[in-house]
Design a protein around this motif. Structure first.
Motif, PDB file in Angstrom:
ATOM      1  N   TRP A 106      -7.996 -13.591   2.310  1.00 64.92           N
ATOM      2  CA  TRP A 106      -6.601 -13.717   2.751  1.00 64.92           C
ATOM      3  C   TRP A 106      -5.686 -12.815   1.919  1.00 64.92           C
ATOM      4  O   TRP A 106      -4.773 -12.201   2.463  1.00 64.92           O
ATOM      5  N   LEU A 107      -5.941 -12.720   0.627  1.00 66.74           N
ATOM      6  CA  LEU A 107      -5.123 -11.841  -0.217  1.00 66.74           C
ATOM      7  C   LEU A 107      -5.319 -10.384   0.189  1.00 66.74           C
ATOM      8  O   LEU A 107      -4.343  -9.636   0.269  1.00 66.74           O
ATOM      9  N   LYS A 108      -6.545 -10.001   0.461  1.00 71.60           N
ATOM     10  CA  LYS A 108      -6.823  -8.628   0.912  1.00 71.60           C
ATOM     11  C   LYS A 108      -6.105  -8.351   2.229  1.00 71.60           C
ATOM     12  O   LYS A 108      -5.510  -7.292   2.415  1.00 71.60           O
ATOM     13  N   GLU A 109      -6.160  -9.304   3.137  1.00 70.36           N
ATOM     14  CA  GLU A 109      -5.467  -9.155   4.430  1.00 70.36           C
ATOM     15  C   GLU A 109      -3.958  -9.015   4.221  1.00 70.36           C
ATOM     16  O   GLU A 109      -3.314  -8.175   4.835  1.00 70.36           O
ATOM     17  N   LEU A 110      -3.426  -9.815   3.309  1.00 66.95           N
ATOM     18  CA  LEU A 110      -1.993  -9.756   3.014  1.00 66.95           C
ATOM     19  C   LEU A 110      -1.610  -8.391   2.446  1.00 66.95           C
ATOM     20  O   LEU A 110      -0.548  -7.857   2.757  1.00 66.95           O
ATOM     21  N   ASN A 111      -2.475  -7.844   1.612  1.00 63.56           N
ATOM     22  CA  ASN A 111      -2.194  -6.562   0.972  1.00 63.56           C
ATOM     23  C   ASN A 111      -2.506  -5.368   1.868  1.00 63.56           C
ATOM     24  O   ASN A 111      -2.314  -4.228   1.460  1.00 63.56           O
ATOM     25  N   SER A 112      -2.974  -5.615   3.098  1.00 63.58           N
ATOM     26  CA  SER A 112      -3.319  -4.529   4.010  1.00 63.58           C
ATOM     27  C   SER A 112      -2.086  -3.819   4.573  1.00 63.58           C
ATOM     28  O   SER A 112      -2.208  -2.725   5.099  1.00 63.58           O
ATOM     29  N   LEU A 113      -0.934  -4.448   4.479  1.00 66.36           N
ATOM     30  CA  LEU A 113       0.299  -3.793   4.976  1.00 66.36           C
ATOM     31  C   LEU A 113       0.978  -3.036   3.874  1.00 66.36           C
ATOM     32  O   LEU A 113       1.020  -3.393   2.751  1.00 66.36           O
TER      33      LEU A 113
END
Length: 113
Positions: A106-113
């Protein structure tokens, strides 16, 4: 709309910035609050976003809303799929932790933007 807000020991306002901080803190294992409190805070965040019916979420807030909703839903599913009904009736939810790899995803997904 009148929501049934969850009780949580996390007393931060329901913002995307606070969500990022909380998720990062949980991923680093530096949280002084339970993951149960975090899941309840995430559920409250999604309700706060829903309260802003007249406002369209920007791309980042939409991503945060989706991840927060996923965390809250996965918390419930994790409990149901991991513990028996008898265990759930006596379990202290503050002792439960989601798998670390989920949090990091989830953190990686959040940092994808």
């Amino acid at each position: 709309m009148d929501w049934n807000w969850n009780e949580t020991h996390i007393k931060l306002p329901y913002t995307s910035e606070n969500f990022r901080t909380l998720l990062d803190t949980v991923c680093r294992g530096e949280n002084e609050f339970s993951q149960y409190d975090f899941a309840m805070w995430c559920d409250n965040l999604t309700m706060a976003f829903d309260d802003d019916e007249g406002e369209e979420l920007n791309e980042y807030d939409s991503l945060v809303n989706g991840i927060a909703r996923d965390i809250e839903c996965q918390w419930d599913l994790y409990l149901i799929n991991t513990y028996s009904l008898k265990e759930l009736q006596t379990l202290g939810f503050s002792q439960v932790s989601l798998p670390q790899e989920w949090l990091l995803k989830w953190l990686k997904e959040l940092n994808s933007l």
